[in-house]
Design a protein around this motif. Structure first.
Motif, PDB file in Angstrom:
ATOM      1  N   ALA A  86       0.838  -1.207   0.000  1.00 17.62           N
ATOM      2  CA  ALA A  86       0.000   0.000   0.000  1.00 17.62           C
ATOM      3  C   ALA A  86       0.870   1.253   0.000  1.00 17.62           C
ATOM      4  N   ASP A  89       0.827   5.047   3.317  1.00 18.36           N
ATOM      5  CA  ASP A  89       0.905   4.622   4.711  1.00 18.36           C
ATOM      6  C   ASP A  89       2.271   5.006   5.262  1.00 18.36           C
ATOM      7  N   THR A  90       2.285   5.853   6.281  1.00 16.38           N
ATOM      8  CA  THR A  90       3.565   6.311   6.839  1.00 16.38           C
ATOM      9  C   THR A  90       4.337   5.172   7.500  1.00 16.38           C
ATOM     10  N   GLU A  91       3.630   4.170   8.003  1.00  9.70           N
ATOM     11  CA  GLU A  91       4.303   3.027   8.634  1.00  9.70           C
ATOM     12  C   GLU A  91       5.180   2.287   7.617  1.00  9.70           C
ATOM     13  N   ARG A  92       4.767   2.284   6.361  1.00  7.35           N
ATOM     14  CA  ARG A  92       5.548   1.641   5.304  1.00  7.35           C
ATOM     15  C   ARG A  92       6.959   2.229   5.253  1.00  7.35           C
ATOM     16  N   GLN A 128       1.223  -4.925   7.516  1.00  7.18           N
ATOM     17  CA  GLN A 128       0.855  -3.522   7.626  1.00  7.18           C
ATOM     18  C   GLN A 128       0.080  -3.053   6.396  1.00  7.18           C
ATOM     19  N   SER A 129       0.504  -3.475   5.236  1.00 10.67           N
ATOM     20  CA  SER A 129      -0.160  -3.086   3.998  1.00 10.67           C
ATOM     21  C   SER A 129      -1.587  -3.629   3.950  1.00 10.67           C
ATOM     22  N   PHE A 132      -3.702  -1.705   6.521  1.00  8.93           N
ATOM     23  CA  PHE A 132      -3.940  -0.333   6.044  1.00  8.93           C
ATOM     24  C   PHE A 132      -5.033  -0.307   4.970  1.00  8.93           C
ATOM     25  N   ARG A 136      -8.798   1.240   5.145  1.00  8.39           N
ATOM     26  CA  ARG A 136      -9.100   2.335   4.227  1.00  8.39           C
ATOM     27  C   ARG A 136     -10.246   2.007   3.268  1.00  8.39           C
TER      28      ARG A 136
END
Length: 140
Positions: A86, A89-92, A128-129, A132, A136
């Motif tokens: 994704a 996403d800032t976590e990426r 995480q992806s 997210f 979303r």
């Protein structure tokens, strides 16, 4: 009107991987297949002629453009292996700092080989992806 090019197909993932010319890249594709399938819990499916995707979601942009896409995926291309996570996403970005040797494009992360990356961080990027995108775009 925009026509979606990358759609899920009934083509065989295994047959696609078997057509990868370089033996080491083919071996890496099988390793990635295992990691993505185990981490997501989704069965692999071909998207278009060359993307191996896992799960799917339906998106709709403010412009009205909408379609389906895999939650995550990869493609063992000739030059590099493309990984699809994704975007937005800032976590990426935080996870990529610990990922290992890679480059990034607009929506892809490129690696030369699986040995260059941290497989545990890859699993976190996948999780995480998926999380997210499911948050979303709920519904699929």
């Amino acid at each position: 009107m925009y026509k979606l090019k990358t759609k899920e197909t009934d083509n065989s993932v295994i047959e696609f991987i078997e057509q990868v010319e370089q033996p080491k890249k083919r071996e890496d594709a099988y390793r990635l297949l295992d990691i993505f399938a185990e981490t997501t819990g989704f069965e692999a499916a071909m998207w278009g002629p060359s993307i191996i995707g896992f799960g799917k979601y339906h998106y709709k942009y403010d412009s009205g453009h909408e379609g389906d896409a895999p939650l995550v995926g990869f493609s063992p291309r000739k030059a590099k292996i493309s990984l699809y996570f994704a975007t937005g996403d800032t976590e990426r970005e935080h996870l990529l700092e610990k990922f290992g040797k890679h480059t990034t494009g607009k929506s892809c992360v490129y690696i030369n080989k699986v040995a260059d990356i941290d497989e545990e961080v890859l699993k976190e990027l996948i999780k995480q992806s998926v999380l997210f995108l499911q948050e979303r775009y709920p519904g699929k």
